[in-house]
Every structure is written in structure tokens, then in C-alpha cells.
Design a protein around this motif. Sequence first.
Motif, PDB file in Angstrom:
ATOM      1  N   UNK A 115      39.376  26.021  31.573  1.00  0.00           N
ATOM      2  CA  UNK A 115      38.392  26.207  30.493  1.00  0.00           C
ATOM      3  C   UNK A 115      38.229  27.674  30.079  1.00  0.00           C
ATOM      4  N   UNK A 116      39.082  28.553  30.586  1.00  0.00           N
ATOM      5  CA  UNK A 116      39.019  29.951  30.166  1.00  0.00           C
ATOM      6  C   UNK A 116      39.736  30.122  28.841  1.00  0.00           C
ATOM      7  N   UNK A 117      39.381  31.176  28.100  1.00  0.00           N
ATOM      8  CA  UNK A 117      39.952  31.413  26.779  1.00  0.00           C
ATOM      9  C   UNK A 117      41.167  32.322  26.812  1.00  0.00           C
ATOM     10  N   UNK A 118      41.426  32.969  27.919  1.00  0.00           N
ATOM     11  CA  UNK A 118      42.561  33.879  28.005  1.00  0.00           C
ATOM     12  C   UNK A 118      42.974  34.016  29.458  1.00  0.00           C
ATOM     13  N   UNK A 119      44.146  34.587  29.666  1.00  0.00           N
ATOM     14  CA  UNK A 119      44.618  34.800  31.019  1.00  0.00           C
ATOM     15  C   UNK A 119      43.864  35.939  31.696  1.00  0.00           C
ATOM     16  N   UNK A 120      43.832  35.871  33.011  1.00  0.00           N
ATOM     17  CA  UNK A 120      43.339  36.966  33.829  1.00  0.00           C
ATOM     18  C   UNK A 120      44.530  37.651  34.493  1.00  0.00           C
ATOM     19  N   UNK A 121      44.353  38.922  34.829  1.00  0.00           N
ATOM     20  CA  UNK A 121      45.376  39.663  35.558  1.00  0.00           C
ATOM     21  C   UNK A 121      45.075  39.629  37.054  1.00  0.00           C
ATOM     22  N   UNK A 122      46.043  39.163  37.838  1.00  0.00           N
ATOM     23  CA  UNK A 122      45.928  39.159  39.298  1.00  0.00           C
ATOM     24  C   UNK A 122      47.105  39.911  39.886  1.00  0.00           C
ATOM     25  N   UNK A 123      46.842  40.686  40.927  1.00  0.00           N
ATOM     26  CA  UNK A 123      47.886  41.402  41.644  1.00  0.00           C
ATOM     27  C   UNK A 123      47.923  40.946  43.094  1.00  0.00           C
ATOM     28  N   UNK A 124      49.121  40.653  43.551  1.00  0.00           N
ATOM     29  CA  UNK A 124      49.353  40.286  44.946  1.00  0.00           C
ATOM     30  C   UNK A 124      50.040  41.483  45.592  1.00  0.00           C
ATOM     31  N   UNK A 125      49.394  42.045  46.596  1.00  0.00           N
ATOM     32  CA  UNK A 125      49.797  43.354  47.115  1.00  0.00           C
ATOM     33  C   UNK A 125      49.972  43.280  48.625  1.00  0.00           C
ATOM     34  N   UNK A 126      51.138  43.677  49.100  1.00  0.00           N
ATOM     35  CA  UNK A 126      51.347  43.780  50.539  1.00  0.00           C
ATOM     36  C   UNK A 126      50.849  45.137  51.045  1.00  0.00           C
ATOM     37  N   UNK A 127      50.174  45.108  52.183  1.00  0.00           N
ATOM     38  CA  UNK A 127      49.678  46.342  52.792  1.00  0.00           C
ATOM     39  C   UNK A 127      49.666  46.194  54.305  1.00  0.00           C
ATOM     40  N   UNK A 128      49.779  47.321  54.974  1.00  0.00           N
ATOM     41  CA  UNK A 128      49.686  47.345  56.434  1.00  0.00           C
ATOM     42  C   UNK A 128      48.398  47.995  56.898  1.00  0.00           C
TER      43      UNK A 128
END
Length: 565
Positions: A490-503
Motif C-alpha cells: 500500500x505504499x506509493x513509492x519504493x524505499x531504499x534499503x541497504x544490506x551491509x556486512x560488518x565485523x
Amino acid sequence: MTGLRPRFPSILHALVEHAERGSDGSHVTLIPEPGKEVPLRYDALVESAARCAAALAEYGVGHGDRVVFCLQTGPQFVTAFFGAQLLGAMPTAISLPVSFGGAAGFEGQLKDLVDYLRPAAVITTKAVIDGLPSLSGTHVVDADALYARAMASDAPAHPVRLPKGDDLSLIQCTSGSTGRPKGVMISHANLAANCEQFVGAVGWSSEDTTVSWAPLYHDMGLITGLLCPVFSGGSTVLMPPTRFLRAPAEWLRYISTYRGAFSAAPNFAYGYVTTRVRDEELDGVDLSSWRVALCGAEPIQPGTVRRFVDRFTRWGLPATAFTPAYGMAEASLVITSTRQDETLVYDTIDRQAAAADATATDAGPQDEDALRIVDCGRPVAGTEVRVVDGEGRPLGENRIGHVQFRSPSRTVGYFDLPQETAAAIDEPDWWKTGDIGYLRDGGLRITGRAKDLVIIRGANYFPSDFEQAAETVPGVRLGAVIAVGHRPQDSDSEELHLIVETELDSELHASLRQSITAAVSSRTGVRPDGIHLVPRKSIPKTTSGKLQRSKARELFVEQAAAPGV
């Protein structure tokens, strides 16, 4: 392709002819802020553009040169745009940085663009000039000083010389915010053809007024907000996109005040005004003049359309005003469009059949898991569209495949990128759009994207834009970031998501997320909606070592957003 004979061979031909109406002529009206109106009648615009051309010539700008515009919507942009074209130069517009306090990313973006296009001049604001280092081999021009010259009646004027059809009119860069630019070359004949196609499809006339907030650095904003109105001889009212985002009711009030017949926006904008505008802000507003509410630039959501129409018919919006279309910069702009007064049509198709069999099979209207795909209309006059399989073989109706088109408005190619141009063409002259869709009853439906572009509020971004920005942050593993778009239900636009590897240890994750958000926002102008920190070697890769964006999106974004998770 069928024959198409545009009424003018170029936008400049149209502007000069319409300028002959003198005091009875149409206007470009700029509203940089409420209460401030700058009208530019067409005859005065030709004169100021000629004086602007003379000033640019003093900087060494000439026929065949590129000129980069980094300006907000305003009279400075409009006069300089036509001034550059009168010289035979090619404007290329980019967005202003969100704030020049953190302009390091923007400096890199601009330098990449300058290295690529090798422009004769960059026209921008004093604030940008003060914040930038010198750009070797390129004149940096203060837009306000240039505009002052253009408006001085005693300043010298360049002769008005009209272009040939195969001369280049402009270059539209499609690389999103940063990353390697890719300049789409549009000739004057391409642009005139697309304007002719567009005004014919939706019935634009010299009696109609357009109202637009869409940015002029975006092909939809430039062509629907400025160039098509000039081509048709009608008036246009332009406001900056920043005003729309701060006060979306202004858009509707200007449509009412100026009796706007045409206005275009991406899907998110129609949802934005529906949810953000309060009833009390619409006192006295009458939207009955709005015949064509054009929608394109990002996937169109039937729910957004329904909520928008239901809300604003109370203020006179015609129920048939909403007009879906499909296009891309490589087509100048428009490829398909629904026609004036047609009602919205969308299909409800089976998700599994679409995924497994590449077939658009109707599902029940109440099927919650079904895909709802909007009809983006039939090809505009002179344009052909086909859908092909992975081997380039044409598919029949309701078969999902790769969308291709050919048209007199199609680009001649990418600037200085012959290999990329050749790769985009399916001989003899079909252009590969990179989108996935199907045909039904002559209309085009878009189901997805072959590439992993992230579309935020109608603007296309390469995932690498965001990934490279995140990788500048200490604690982020290099080569272990994936940026994806995700549209919640039901959202009107895409969202930005980042998948980030970290130690880094978990107690440092909050500050790491803040640093990533700051780096990405500063460099791209887009604030991430979600940053998913995962351990080393969590992001899936192919056997050849390539990151798998779609699988990562499913694992870390969609599953996290699922109900009950």
C-alpha cells in the motif's frame, strides 16, 4: 514505424513562431516561492535567450558544445536553456546538491560528469561555485549574473539561428545521482517527434495551460513542464520541486488559480498529496480544469490512483483525468500513453503464473496475492512496441518478456559510449528498454525491471550509487553492501534499503547506522529507510562471486517486513 510529420522541426522553431503573437502570446510563469511570480512571455523569452546566448559565446560556448546546468527551477534555467540551444550547444541538467554543507559526494559526481561530457561551461549558483574547487578546462558561470545579462535590454544579442533536425538538442544523463554517467543524446528531430506524439495523444493545444513542479533536470519535468507546452504554444506554470515537497497543496492551488489542464508527476506524488494535504488547505480550490493528470517515471499503483481520485473529485477533479503513460529518456520521453477521457484499466494476474510461466493469467479480483498491473496505454503515433523472449523472438499477447520499441523519437545513442549504444539495439532498430512487461488489447503493461534500478519518487538510481557511498564508512566491509528498492504494501513509492556486512560489535551498530545514513544522504540526496547490518559472508553470491540483489532483498528486507516477523 508509420510516418510522422511534426508541425515544427524543432522546439526552437515552435518558440520563435509562437513568439510572433507578441502581447497576445503565451507565457512561461516561474513561481520560485509563494507570492513571487516571474512571467516570461514567449517573445520576451526569445529576446532574453538571444542575449544569454551572446553572453555564453563570450565564455567560448559554441555549436556542438555541451553545457551542464546545475540549477533549481527558475527563470535562470529557462533563459539559459534556450540560450544554449540558440548557440547550437547541448544542455545537460543535473540536480543541485541537497545541502552544500556536505558536498564531498557532489564534487565527485560533478567531476565525473565533467570528465565524461567535457562541457564548455557549467552554469550554477554562487553557493555551488563557492563550494567547488576549480574545474579544469571548463568555465563555471554564475547563473544570476548570466540572467542579469539576459534581461538587460541594452546587452548584445546573438542572432537567432534555427537548428537542423539532426543537430543534437540536449543530453539527458540517466545515471541517477552518482556513479558513471550515461548521456542520452536527443536530436532536435527526436524531440520534435516526441512532442508531436505527446500532444496528439493527450490533446494538448495552445489554449491549454500546464502546471508543473517536476524537476527540469528530469526528462519528464523538462518535456511535460516546459518543452511540450512551448511546442503546442500554450502557457506553463513552473514551481520548484522543493516547494512541492514542503507544501504539496501549492501544486493543487496553482492548478486551480491558473486553470491548469495538464500536469505530470510520478506515482509517489499522487499518494503524497492524497495523504499530506489537509482539507482546510483546499479552501476555494477548483480542479475541474485538470483534464490530464499524467503519471509515469515509476511503477503505477492502482491503490494510489484510487485514493487520489476518490479524494479530489470532491474538489472537481474529473474522474477520467488520471492518465498512465510509459516512457524513458532513450525515447526522448513518451512511448505509450492512455488517451484523454479513458478510464483507468488494470489487470489482476496470477503471481505464480507470471513468475513460473512468464504468462499474464487473470486471477480473481479479490485475490490478495495477485499482481495488479496498470495499462500504460497504446504506443503513441509513429512508435512500435514489442515484447520478446530472452533470444529476441517476439512474443504474443499476455506473454511476459523484454520490452523493446522503435520510434522517430528514439535516441541516436549514448554520448561517447558506442559499445553501450550497440548493446542497447536489437537489429535493425529496436531499442531494448531493460523493462519487463506484456501486451494486452494493444496496451502495454510493465511488470518489473530487468535491471536492479532503485526508483525513489520517480527518479532512477543505480544500486552502486548507494553501495559506494556506504563503503566509505569505517566498519563497512568493502564489496559487501547491497542496495535494493522495496515497496511496502500500500505504499506509493519504493524505499531504499541497504544490506551491509560488518565485523563491528553489536554495541557499535547504532552509530554505524547513523554514519551510513549520513554518508549516503550526503552523496546521493536520498536517505535510506532501512539499514540491515549482517555478519561477514552473510550476503548471498553467485558461484562467480557476484552479489545476488534479489535474493538478498528476499532474505533481509522482505522477510523482515513480513507480518509477524
